[in-house]
Design a protein around this motif. Sequence first.
Motif, PDB file in Angstrom:
ATOM      1  N   GLU A 121      32.853  33.213  51.113  1.00 41.71           N
ATOM      2  CA  GLU A 121      34.094  32.633  51.651  1.00 41.71           C
ATOM      3  C   GLU A 121      35.295  32.926  50.748  1.00 41.71           C
ATOM      4  O   GLU A 121      36.262  33.547  51.195  1.00 41.71           O
ATOM      5  N   GLU A 151      38.786  30.465  55.487  1.00 36.46           N
ATOM      6  CA  GLU A 151      37.718  30.873  54.558  1.00 36.46           C
ATOM      7  C   GLU A 151      37.725  29.929  53.357  1.00 36.46           C
ATOM      8  O   GLU A 151      36.669  29.562  52.838  1.00 36.46           O
ATOM      9  N   HIS A 154      35.879  26.991  54.459  1.00 39.13           N
ATOM     10  CA  HIS A 154      34.434  27.239  54.483  1.00 39.13           C
ATOM     11  C   HIS A 154      33.838  27.080  53.083  1.00 39.13           C
ATOM     12  O   HIS A 154      32.704  26.638  52.926  1.00 39.13           O
ATOM     13  N   GLU A 241      35.128  30.350  62.864  1.00 39.00           N
ATOM     14  CA  GLU A 241      34.755  31.763  62.759  1.00 39.00           C
ATOM     15  C   GLU A 241      35.155  32.548  64.018  1.00 39.00           C
ATOM     16  O   GLU A 241      35.511  33.722  63.931  1.00 39.00           O
TER      17      GLU A 241
HETATM   18 FE   LIG Z   1      33.831  31.953  56.592  1.00 37.77          FE
END
Ligand SMILES: [Fe+2]
Length: 474
Positions: A121, A151, A154, A241
Amino acid sequence: MSIDYSEKIPNNVNLASNKTLQRALEHWQPEFLHWWADMGPEGTSDVDVYLRTAISVEPKGWAHFDYVKMPDYRWGIFLAPAEAGRRVNFGAHKGEPAWQEVPGEYRANLRRLIVTQGDTEPASVEQQRHLGLTCPSLYDLRNLFQVNVEEGRHLWAMVYLLHAHFGRDGREEAEALLERRSGDADNPRILGAFNEKTPDWLSFFMFTFFTDRDGKYQLCSLAESGFDPLARTCRFMLTEEAHHMFVGESGVGRVIQRTCETMVANRTDDPARLRALGVIDLATIQRYLNFHFSVTMDLFGSDVSSNAATFYTTGLKGRFDETKIADDHILAGATYPVLEVRDGRLATVAAPALNALNEKLRDDYVKDAQAGIERWNKIIEKAGIAVRLKAPHKAFNRKIGPLSTVRVDPDGNVVAEADWTHHHLQWLPSTADRAFVASLMGRVAEPGKFANWIAPPARGINNQPIAFDYVRFN
Ligand SMILES: [Fe+2]
Ligand SMILES: [Fe+2]
């Protein structure tokens, strides 16, 4: 499952009820922000970006859109709602209630799975950090930044699991996730594709199409995990995503569209002429596709893997769409076809299905990626051009597993080293290809304007016009 935004760390896990965990994560938060300042999108601390933020974890209507300065983005911890009575759905523990705590004997493997996912990530944010300087439009710049902040979120998702369930080891792993650097010789990111450069926007779009799609398949298998907190966090990550893959698919699609328009208008398919006209010829797009496809193939790991079997049997990582597959979900005695090199050729052999789970996931991925490539081909077909893009063979340009010991062309033929040396510049982007694509990268930052090499999108973000001020510079 509403999200509490009054807390320092927005969350829907009732973080305030666990003071030790809350303190640990509040200690990690400034370190994350330091990392973002150092390694996040370059020169953006004072820029207002029209971003979406999660306000609920329900599938419909979770997003709120507004201008945000990226360092003020409300990164937080969002788990999909718990499924009442959820069970372990595969492996030796099939039928037992899903675990809310980490089973002691699986602790090391589970931590490894979470760290490996978590490491990708921040890696992609690092890979993409200079791209904003050469954006083809404000619309694209905004999409890049949206991908980047998500990201970052994440990473929060995985760090929450490490802090909440792995004690001191988890805290140390969470710190290490901020210390590794994409492409660093001494302390690189864990997986190869995440140490590659993303030097230009064609690479970025290919990356979000191919490599974020690997992310989708990994998250889908982890969303089947018997460890319920992992399953729930991955399910919410998947909704984020989907946008990343949209950015990739529509981005490459718009590059193709612009090239096709230029080919038709000038009645030429000569790469040199097209390059002189400032668009990316289809052969170069195919080479970029081959590169990103093959690098992503390696992310699925070895074709035959005892680790994959262990992760499955112990209920940690399932298959894509595990509960929709009609079999016993235990796979003892079952087989699955994998490729091997025999007498210098590729041969299909039956491997134990449990050991071939990486290959199975890779095959599921390939089908999905191919469907996307066919959607790109529709754009070319509509323009009346005969060329078609194609996924290379899955053994092409592999660096991991037995297939990495031979040279395989994009059609799947094993070729001699000399043939590879002779032809690989037709198959993979050359230094000259990359230099040409780099030469197109300028900065277009006026609302509604687009770089010459890419078509505008069909519509704007969140029903806004295409010429909307998606990013405001102060
Ligand atoms: Fe991701
Ligand atoms: Fe992503």
